[in-house]
Design a protein around this motif. Structure first.
Motif, PDB file in Angstrom:
ATOM      1  N   MET A  65      11.221   6.809 -12.252  1.00 50.15           N
ATOM      2  CA  MET A  65      12.100   7.998 -12.872  1.00 50.15           C
ATOM      3  C   MET A  65      11.738   9.713 -13.007  1.00 50.15           C
ATOM      4  O   MET A  65      12.574  10.366 -12.478  1.00 50.15           O
ATOM      5  N   PHE A  66      10.317   9.182 -12.294  1.00 44.95           N
ATOM      6  CA  PHE A  66      10.192  10.554 -11.967  1.00 44.95           C
ATOM      7  C   PHE A  66       9.267  11.071 -10.889  1.00 44.95           C
ATOM      8  O   PHE A  66       9.549  12.183 -10.429  1.00 44.95           O
ATOM      9  N   GLY A  67       9.178  10.184  -9.904  1.00 46.00           N
ATOM     10  CA  GLY A  67       8.775  10.658  -8.288  1.00 46.00           C
ATOM     11  C   GLY A  67       9.195  10.890  -7.646  1.00 46.00           C
ATOM     12  O   GLY A  67      10.626  10.598  -7.767  1.00 46.00           O
ATOM     13  N   LYS A  68       8.681  10.751  -7.031  1.00 44.31           N
ATOM     14  CA  LYS A  68       9.569  10.998  -5.220  1.00 44.31           C
ATOM     15  C   LYS A  68       8.937  10.139  -4.019  1.00 44.31           C
ATOM     16  O   LYS A  68       7.945   9.841  -4.072  1.00 44.31           O
ATOM     17  N   THR A  69      10.206   9.388  -3.448  1.00 45.70           N
ATOM     18  CA  THR A  69      10.345   8.494  -2.452  1.00 45.70           C
ATOM     19  C   THR A  69       9.924   9.426  -1.317  1.00 45.70           C
ATOM     20  O   THR A  69      10.160  10.608  -0.884  1.00 45.70           O
ATOM     21  N   PRO A  70       9.019   8.551  -0.338  1.00 46.71           N
ATOM     22  CA  PRO A  70       8.571   9.374   0.843  1.00 46.71           C
ATOM     23  C   PRO A  70       9.633   9.507   2.037  1.00 46.71           C
ATOM     24  O   PRO A  70      10.825   8.921   2.108  1.00 46.71           O
ATOM     25  N   GLY A  71      10.489  10.957   2.025  1.00 45.38           N
ATOM     26  CA  GLY A  71      10.748  11.698   3.331  1.00 45.38           C
ATOM     27  C   GLY A  71      10.005  11.466   4.282  1.00 45.38           C
ATOM     28  O   GLY A  71       9.458  11.642   4.838  1.00 45.38           O
ATOM     29  N   LYS A  72      11.159  12.520   5.136  1.00 45.73           N
ATOM     30  CA  LYS A  72      11.038  12.806   6.362  1.00 45.73           C
ATOM     31  C   LYS A  72       9.825  13.739   6.954  1.00 45.73           C
ATOM     32  O   LYS A  72       9.062  13.384   7.168  1.00 45.73           O
ATOM     33  N   ALA A  73       9.724  14.209   5.345  1.00 42.13           N
ATOM     34  CA  ALA A  73       8.750  15.205   5.719  1.00 42.13           C
ATOM     35  C   ALA A  73       6.938  14.973   5.730  1.00 42.13           C
ATOM     36  O   ALA A  73       6.236  14.971   6.084  1.00 42.13           O
ATOM     37  N   GLU A  74       6.662  13.867   5.196  1.00 38.60           N
ATOM     38  CA  GLU A  74       5.976  12.815   4.749  1.00 38.60           C
ATOM     39  C   GLU A  74       5.084  12.024   5.725  1.00 38.60           C
ATOM     40  O   GLU A  74       4.727  11.872   6.087  1.00 38.60           O
ATOM     41  N   VAL A 269      14.126   8.393   7.825  1.00 39.17           N
ATOM     42  CA  VAL A 269      13.580   9.304   7.831  1.00 39.17           C
ATOM     43  C   VAL A 269      12.501   9.357   9.040  1.00 39.17           C
ATOM     44  O   VAL A 269      11.338   9.951   9.011  1.00 39.17           O
ATOM     45  N   GLN A 270      13.362   8.768  10.175  1.00 43.08           N
ATOM     46  CA  GLN A 270      12.881   9.045  11.662  1.00 43.08           C
ATOM     47  C   GLN A 270      12.943   9.978  11.946  1.00 43.08           C
ATOM     48  O   GLN A 270      14.045  10.456  12.028  1.00 43.08           O
ATOM     49  N   PRO A 271      11.969  10.682  12.313  1.00 43.04           N
ATOM     50  CA  PRO A 271      12.179  12.384  13.246  1.00 43.04           C
ATOM     51  C   PRO A 271      12.599  11.586  14.691  1.00 43.04           C
ATOM     52  O   PRO A 271      11.800  10.820  15.468  1.00 43.04           O
ATOM     53  N   GLY A 272      12.881  12.717  15.058  1.00 41.66           N
ATOM     54  CA  GLY A 272      13.235  12.768  16.161  1.00 41.66           C
ATOM     55  C   GLY A 272      12.269  12.415  17.327  1.00 41.66           C
ATOM     56  O   GLY A 272      11.011  13.023  17.126  1.00 41.66           O
TER      57      GLY A 272
END
Length: 287
Positions: A65-74, A269-272
């Motif tokens: 509900m309130f959390g954040k899933t890991p994105g490209k920055a993580e 989420v994959q960096p180049g």
């Protein structure tokens, strides 16, 4: 935040459609039905689920509900930290990694990446992966199997709350029928009181059926699906770490090891490759 928006849409569509058809929301509010359905659901959960899993359900739902899933920055932070650790080990010998692995909370390298340092499970998985490499207690080609076994255990553990939530979601429609049958029994005992009273009690009984289905398919099962999706994102982090650490242990160059890890990531989420190479340029050289 999206889960709250979705919940608002579910409520708005249900109540809005009911009102558009001429219904009044007040007739849906029968406290006895809520007590029966939610009470039985809570009891079923307590009977079927160990306490530590119940606590994990609460934690997972809060995260959904309130959390954040890991994105490209993580993932960038994970890859850059691993690159710095690998470069330190290659330049100064594996023994140089000991100060970072033994107490990562005091490590200058870990402190540069708070998203890893402040996530105990990711931090612990990196440390547990590097310790056998430093100690020399395991052959490099055996490390991946060791980490994969740990990942499998994590995956099974993560699924326990999902299975419990799905069990409750699948039970709620039947629990709603129980509430409806109780309401009909109550109705039959009051049949002599006239059509108006009987009609009100039948409406309350039908509300029980509706509430059980509504809670199951409008909230409990969708939230279980979101928890499972969040678990998959967490597993992607661990899988990325495993590929990088195992590659480094086998003798891959630091940049090659994190490139292997990068390729294991989802495209969202994959960096180049060039982007990652530019990001790690100058890291691990003491600059």
């Amino acid at each position: 935040m999206l889960i709250l928006i979705g919940a608002a849409v579910v409520f708005a569509a249900t109540i809005g459609g009911f009102m558009y058809a001429g219904g009044h929301p007040g007739v849906l509010l029968h406290l006895s039905e809520f007590i029966v359905i939610l009470g039985i659901a809570a009891g079923v959960l307590i009977i079927a689920t160990p306490m530590h899993v119940i606590k994990e359900i609460i934690h997972k739902v809060q995260g959904a509900m309130f959390g954040k899933t890991p994105g490209k920055a993580e993932f960038f932070d994970i890859l850059k930290l691993l690159y710095e650790l690998f470069m330190t080990g290659r330049r100064n010998g594996l023994i140089a990694l000991e100060e970072h692995v033994m107490d990562p909370t005091q490590s200058a390298l870990f402190k540069r990446y708070p998203s890893v340092l402040n996530h105990p499970e990711r931090r612990k998985f990196i440390v547990n992966g590097l310790k056998p490499v430093i100690d020399g207690k395991i052959k490099p080609d055996q490390l991946e199997d060791l980490m994969a076994a740990e990942l499998k255990a994590k995956e099974i553990e993560m699924e326990h709350p999902v299975h419990a939530m799905q069990m409750i979601g699948d039970s709620l429609p039947a629990i709603g029928i129980v509430a409806a049958v109780l309401g009909i029994i109550n109705t039959m005992s009051a049949i002599a009181e006239g059509p108006e009273v009987v009609g009100e009690k039948v409406a309350a009984a039908l509300t029980g059926t509706m509430l059980g289905i509504f809670c199951a398919y409008g909230f409990v099962n969708p939230i279980a699906g979101r928890v499972r999706s969040n678990n998959a994102s967490d597993m992607l982090c661990f899988n990325c770490i495993m590929h990088a650490v195992a590659g480094f242990a086998k003798g891959l160059a630091p940049l090659t090891a994190i490139e292997v890890a990068r390729r294991s990531l989802d495209s969202a989420v994959q960096p180049g490759a060039e982007e990652l190479e530019a990001a790690v340029k100058g890291l691990g050289t003491g600059k």
